[in-house]
Design a protein around this motif. Structure first.
Motif, PDB file in Angstrom:
ATOM      1  N   HIS A   1      99.106  36.540  72.406  1.00  0.00           N
ATOM      2  CA  HIS A   1      98.140  36.923  73.432  1.00  0.00           C
ATOM      3  C   HIS A   1      97.820  38.404  73.288  1.00  0.00           C
ATOM      4  O   HIS A   1      98.731  39.225  73.146  1.00  0.00           O
ATOM      5  N   VAL A   2      96.517  38.720  73.324  1.00  0.00           N
ATOM      6  CA  VAL A   2      96.061  40.109  73.283  1.00  0.00           C
ATOM      7  C   VAL A   2      95.077  40.308  74.430  1.00  0.00           C
ATOM      8  O   VAL A   2      94.199  39.467  74.654  1.00  0.00           O
ATOM      9  N   SER A   3      95.242  41.427  75.122  1.00  0.00           N
ATOM     10  CA  SER A   3      94.352  41.752  76.236  1.00  0.00           C
ATOM     11  C   SER A   3      93.747  43.132  76.008  1.00  0.00           C
ATOM     12  O   SER A   3      94.489  44.078  75.740  1.00  0.00           O
ATOM     13  N   VAL A   4      92.421  43.220  76.071  1.00  0.00           N
ATOM     14  CA  VAL A   4      91.729  44.499  75.879  1.00  0.00           C
ATOM     15  C   VAL A   4      90.708  44.686  76.993  1.00  0.00           C
ATOM     16  O   VAL A   4      90.328  43.726  77.673  1.00  0.00           O
ATOM     17  N   SER A   5      90.270  45.907  77.140  1.00  0.00           N
ATOM     18  CA  SER A   5      89.184  46.189  78.077  1.00  0.00           C
ATOM     19  C   SER A   5      87.855  46.089  77.352  1.00  0.00           C
ATOM     20  O   SER A   5      87.765  46.371  76.150  1.00  0.00           O
ATOM     21  N   GLU A   6      86.832  45.692  78.080  1.00  0.00           N
ATOM     22  CA  GLU A   6      85.503  45.613  77.502  1.00  0.00           C
ATOM     23  C   GLU A   6      85.111  46.972  76.930  1.00  0.00           C
ATOM     24  O   GLU A   6      85.356  48.016  77.557  1.00  0.00           O
ATOM     25  N   GLY A   7      84.560  46.948  75.709  1.00  0.00           N
ATOM     26  CA  GLY A   7      84.137  48.185  75.081  1.00  0.00           C
ATOM     27  C   GLY A   7      85.189  48.848  74.211  1.00  0.00           C
ATOM     28  O   GLY A   7      84.876  49.793  73.491  1.00  0.00           O
ATOM     29  N   THR A   8      86.411  48.357  74.257  1.00  0.00           N
ATOM     30  CA  THR A   8      87.487  48.927  73.425  1.00  0.00           C
ATOM     31  C   THR A   8      87.679  48.075  72.183  1.00  0.00           C
ATOM     32  O   THR A   8      87.252  46.919  72.135  1.00  0.00           O
ATOM     33  N   PRO A   9      88.351  48.636  71.148  1.00  0.00           N
ATOM     34  CA  PRO A   9      88.504  47.888  69.894  1.00  0.00           C
ATOM     35  C   PRO A   9      89.440  46.686  70.040  1.00  0.00           C
ATOM     36  O   PRO A   9      90.353  46.673  70.883  1.00  0.00           O
ATOM     37  N   VAL A  10      89.190  45.704  69.171  1.00  0.00           N
ATOM     38  CA  VAL A  10      90.023  44.510  69.107  1.00  0.00           C
ATOM     39  C   VAL A  10      90.751  44.482  67.766  1.00  0.00           C
ATOM     40  O   VAL A  10      90.149  44.761  66.723  1.00  0.00           O
ATOM     41  N   LEU A  11      92.032  44.149  67.801  1.00  0.00           N
ATOM     42  CA  LEU A  11      92.812  43.946  66.576  1.00  0.00           C
ATOM     43  C   LEU A  11      93.662  42.698  66.772  1.00  0.00           C
ATOM     44  O   LEU A  11      94.526  42.655  67.641  1.00  0.00           O
ATOM     45  N   LEU A  12      93.403  41.683  65.957  1.00  0.00           N
ATOM     46  CA  LEU A  12      94.209  40.463  65.963  1.00  0.00           C
ATOM     47  C   LEU A  12      94.873  40.368  64.590  1.00  0.00           C
ATOM     48  O   LEU A  12      94.193  40.341  63.571  1.00  0.00           O
ATOM     49  N   ARG A  13      96.199  40.293  64.597  1.00  0.00           N
ATOM     50  CA  ARG A  13      96.933  40.431  63.349  1.00  0.00           C
ATOM     51  C   ARG A  13      97.301  39.081  62.739  1.00  0.00           C
ATOM     52  O   ARG A  13      97.689  38.145  63.455  1.00  0.00           O
TER      53      ARG A  13
ATOM     54  N   LEU B   1      93.324  22.809  55.360  1.00  0.00           N
ATOM     55  CA  LEU B   1      93.483  24.104  55.995  1.00  0.00           C
ATOM     56  C   LEU B   1      94.843  24.159  56.677  1.00  0.00           C
ATOM     57  O   LEU B   1      95.243  23.228  57.371  1.00  0.00           O
ATOM     58  N   ILE B   2      95.537  25.279  56.479  1.00  0.00           N
ATOM     59  CA  ILE B   2      96.815  25.533  57.135  1.00  0.00           C
ATOM     60  C   ILE B   2      96.570  26.582  58.215  1.00  0.00           C
ATOM     61  O   ILE B   2      96.086  27.670  57.916  1.00  0.00           O
ATOM     62  N   TRP B   3      96.945  26.271  59.449  1.00  0.00           N
ATOM     63  CA  TRP B   3      96.553  27.069  60.609  1.00  0.00           C
ATOM     64  C   TRP B   3      97.701  27.903  61.152  1.00  0.00           C
ATOM     65  O   TRP B   3      98.854  27.475  61.153  1.00  0.00           O
ATOM     66  N   GLY B   4      97.339  29.096  61.660  1.00  0.00           N
ATOM     67  CA  GLY B   4      98.267  29.850  62.484  1.00  0.00           C
ATOM     68  C   GLY B   4      98.314  29.262  63.883  1.00  0.00           C
ATOM     69  O   GLY B   4      97.543  28.356  64.217  1.00  0.00           O
ATOM     70  N   LEU B   5      99.229  29.793  64.688  1.00  0.00           N
ATOM     71  CA  LEU B   5      99.411  29.283  66.047  1.00  0.00           C
ATOM     72  C   LEU B   5      98.300  29.710  66.992  1.00  0.00           C
ATOM     73  O   LEU B   5      98.144  29.135  68.059  1.00  0.00           O
ATOM     74  N   GLY B   6      97.551  30.718  66.606  1.00  0.00           N
ATOM     75  CA  GLY B   6      96.454  31.178  67.445  1.00  0.00           C
ATOM     76  C   GLY B   6      96.812  32.405  68.261  1.00  0.00           C
ATOM     77  O   GLY B   6      97.986  32.622  68.600  1.00  0.00           O
ATOM     78  N   THR B   7      95.809  33.203  68.553  1.00  0.00           N
ATOM     79  CA  THR B   7      95.940  34.360  69.437  1.00  0.00           C
ATOM     80  C   THR B   7      94.892  34.231  70.521  1.00  0.00           C
ATOM     81  O   THR B   7      93.706  34.084  70.228  1.00  0.00           O
ATOM     82  N   SER B   8      95.361  34.282  71.753  1.00  0.00           N
ATOM     83  CA  SER B   8      94.436  34.207  72.878  1.00  0.00           C
ATOM     84  C   SER B   8      93.970  35.618  73.226  1.00  0.00           C
ATOM     85  O   SER B   8      94.800  36.487  73.529  1.00  0.00           O
ATOM     86  N   LEU B   9      92.688  35.851  73.156  1.00  0.00           N
ATOM     87  CA  LEU B   9      92.120  37.162  73.456  1.00  0.00           C
ATOM     88  C   LEU B   9      91.515  37.156  74.849  1.00  0.00           C
ATOM     89  O   LEU B   9      90.645  36.340  75.154  1.00  0.00           O
ATOM     90  N   ALA B  10      92.003  38.050  75.687  1.00  0.00           N
ATOM     91  CA  ALA B  10      91.426  38.257  77.020  1.00  0.00           C
ATOM     92  C   ALA B  10      90.687  39.588  77.025  1.00  0.00           C
ATOM     93  O   ALA B  10      91.186  40.570  76.479  1.00  0.00           O
ATOM     94  N   VAL B  11      89.514  39.611  77.622  1.00  0.00           N
ATOM     95  CA  VAL B  11      88.721  40.837  77.720  1.00  0.00           C
ATOM     96  C   VAL B  11      88.515  41.148  79.194  1.00  0.00           C
ATOM     97  O   VAL B  11      87.920  40.361  79.932  1.00  0.00           O
ATOM     98  N   ASN B  12      89.024  42.291  79.597  1.00  0.00           N
ATOM     99  CA  ASN B  12      88.956  42.689  81.003  1.00  0.00           C
ATOM    100  C   ASN B  12      87.767  43.597  81.261  1.00  0.00           C
ATOM    101  O   ASN B  12      87.436  44.434  80.427  1.00  0.00           O
ATOM    102  N   PRO B  13      87.130  43.432  82.419  1.00  0.00           N
ATOM    103  CA  PRO B  13      85.957  44.268  82.714  1.00  0.00           C
ATOM    104  C   PRO B  13      86.353  45.726  82.957  1.00  0.00           C
ATOM    105  O   PRO B  13      87.488  46.037  83.258  1.00  0.00           O
TER     106      PRO B  13
END
Lengths: 115, 113
Positions: free
Chosen positions: A10-22, A103-115
């Protein structure tokens, strides 16, 4: 055997800030790598792919990813998050040759974007 | 823009019953796939299909599963006798050529009670 590891569930960022999913991958030979996105109640959509051409890959919606062989990484980035980017993101490696291209899949990353 | 479609979006069935999940791949695509995602787990490959035969199948794809392309447009996944552990989201995908990216449908959520 090939595999992918998404380092953050899980990754949480604010709107307008950079996103990094590893994402780190394991592959015995030069891999094909993908990022897919899944919005709620929607199908899996291809964001971008790496298939041994340019190491910096640009995708849809302003996302890009860089293939780094020395680090076995394929991290997904975006300079400025938008509310509509909130979704589940999957790092994927393609295994096999010939007609076998599963295709071999990762478990996934949930991205939340906060206002 | 052409897309992969799947029906139904949600299927509820009782343990032991047969279910058929339907997919309509993109019309000029030649390679077809089924994947599943159990809640909270990874998306897993089930089977690939090309030239009217299975190209590869995973360990999950046992004798209870079968795939078929009954006509020029549909691609189906049948589970003969469903088990509780078959409850998952099932995704169909297709690609035009060998090695091309796979396009996914919206999925069918199968609930076995």
């Amino acid at each position: 055997a090939q595999s992918v590891t998404q380092l953050d569930s899980h990754v949480s960022v604010s709107e307008g800030t950079p996103v990094l999913l590893r994402c780190n991958y394991s592959s015995s030979y030069s891999p094909s790598l993908f990022w897919y996105v899944q919005h709620p109640n929607k199908g899996l959509q291809l964001l971008l792919k790496y298939t041994s051409a340019a190491t910096l890959v640009k995708g849809i919606n302003g996302f890009e990813a860089e293939f780094k062989k020395s680090e076995t990484s394929f991290h997904l980035t975006k300079p400025s998050a938008h509310m509509s980017d909130a979704a589940e993101y999957f790092c994927v490696v393609r295994q096999g040759a010939g007609n076998n291209r599963k295709l071999i899949w990762g478990l996934g990353t949930s991205l939340a974007v906060n206002p | 823009e052409p897309e992969v479609t799947q029906t139904p979006s949600h299927q509820v069935t009782q343990m032991g019953q047969e279910v058929i999940l339907r997919c309509v791949p993109i019309s000029n695509h030649l390679y077809f796939y089924w994947y599943r995602q159990i809640l909270g787990q990874k998306v897993e490959f089930l089977v690939s299909f090309y030239n009217n035969e299975i190209s590869e199948k995973s360990e999950i794809f046992d004798d209870q599963f079968s795939v078929e392309r009954p006509d020029g447009s549909n691609f189906t996944l049948k589970i003969r006798s469903t088990k509780l552990e078959d409850s998952a989201m099932y995704f169909c995908a297709s690609s035009e050529r060998q090695g091309d990216e796979q396009y996914f449908g919206p999925g069918t959520r199968l609930t076995v009670t």
